[in-house]
Enzyme design. Structure first.
Site, PDB file in Angstrom:
ATOM      1  N   HIS A  83     110.159  82.546  53.259  1.00  0.00           N
ATOM      2  CA  HIS A  83     109.363  82.977  54.411  1.00  0.00           C
ATOM      3  C   HIS A  83     108.229  81.968  54.608  1.00  0.00           C
ATOM      4  O   HIS A  83     107.780  81.330  53.649  1.00  0.00           O
ATOM      5  CB  HIS A  83     108.782  84.357  54.177  1.00  0.00           C
ATOM      6  CG  HIS A  83     109.794  85.450  54.189  1.00  0.00           C
ATOM      7  ND1 HIS A  83     109.444  86.766  54.286  1.00  0.00           N
ATOM      8  CD2 HIS A  83     111.152  85.432  54.115  1.00  0.00           C
ATOM      9  CE1 HIS A  83     110.529  87.523  54.276  1.00  0.00           C
ATOM     10  NE2 HIS A  83     111.587  86.724  54.160  1.00  0.00           N
ATOM     11  N   GLU A 107     105.082  82.303  55.011  1.00  0.00           N
ATOM     12  CA  GLU A 107     103.901  82.544  54.173  1.00  0.00           C
ATOM     13  C   GLU A 107     104.109  82.029  52.752  1.00  0.00           C
ATOM     14  O   GLU A 107     103.236  81.383  52.178  1.00  0.00           O
ATOM     15  CB  GLU A 107     103.585  84.046  54.081  1.00  0.00           C
ATOM     16  CG  GLU A 107     103.390  84.737  55.385  1.00  0.00           C
ATOM     17  CD  GLU A 107     104.657  85.420  55.881  1.00  0.00           C
ATOM     18  OE1 GLU A 107     105.696  84.745  56.052  1.00  0.00           O
ATOM     19  OE2 GLU A 107     104.618  86.635  56.103  1.00  0.00           O
ATOM     20  N   CYS A 116     105.690  90.765  55.309  1.00  0.00           N
ATOM     21  CA  CYS A 116     106.572  91.768  54.719  1.00  0.00           C
ATOM     22  C   CYS A 116     106.002  92.174  53.351  1.00  0.00           C
ATOM     23  O   CYS A 116     105.055  91.537  52.860  1.00  0.00           O
ATOM     24  CB  CYS A 116     107.978  91.195  54.572  1.00  0.00           C
ATOM     25  SG  CYS A 116     108.131  89.952  53.269  1.00  0.00           S
ATOM     26  N   CYS A 143     105.836  89.195  50.833  1.00  0.00           N
ATOM     27  CA  CYS A 143     104.769  88.229  51.118  1.00  0.00           C
ATOM     28  C   CYS A 143     103.392  88.834  50.886  1.00  0.00           C
ATOM     29  O   CYS A 143     102.487  88.154  50.392  1.00  0.00           O
ATOM     30  CB  CYS A 143     104.906  87.714  52.546  1.00  0.00           C
ATOM     31  SG  CYS A 143     106.369  86.671  52.777  1.00  0.00           S
TER      32      CYS A 143
END
Length: 146
Positions: free
Chosen positions: A47, A49, A77, A80
């Site tokens: 992801h 992040e 999410c 993260c």
């Protein structure tokens, strides 16, 4: 936030869900930036992040990102959000809310858990319309391609 939007647009052009992230130093300098690379790397943890925080930690040569700000175009999410806590991000700024997959203001609300290691300052909804528009457009194009 403009740099995070550019990363999201680049991710979209690669066929990734358009999410972009930037880590700023305590002085406000960009330490790292990334867009989603889940499909490209065949890695469900890639992801934006996660990639941005990993790179920022490498560039600083330390585990913690104390004093740093994470800007991301979508509510993180749960995975993260937990990583944000472990990296000790001081401030989280995000664009669109994610009622289905979010882990900050939705879902498990990671930072509200008594077991949470560190709670950043959180500012959500920054340029939310732009972030939501990128995501809606991306998924509309996918649906229309079938």
């Amino acid at each position: 936030m403009d740099a995070a939007f550019e990363q999201a647009c680049q991710a979209s052009r690669r066929g990734e869900v358009p999410v972009g992230a930037i880590v700023l130093s305590p002085a406000g300098e960009i330490l790292s930036q990334a867009g989603n690379r889940v499909e490209e790397l065949s890695d469900p943890s890639a992801h934006a992040e996660m990639l941005a925080m990993r790179e920022a930690a490498r560039s600083l040569g330390r585990l913690r990102l104390s004093g740093c700000t994470l800007l991301v175009t979508l509510e993180p999410c749960p995975m993260c959000a937990a990583a944000i806590s472990h990296f000790r991000i001081e401030r989280l700024i995000f664009g669109a809310w994610d009622p289905k997959g979010g882990g900050v203001d939705h879902g498990p609300r990671i930072f509200d858990s008594r077991a949470c290691l560190h709670r950043p300052e959180i500012i959500g909804g920054v340029r939310e319309r732009v972030s939501s528009g990128l995501l809606r457009g991306f998924f509309r194009n996918i649906r229309n391609s079938f």
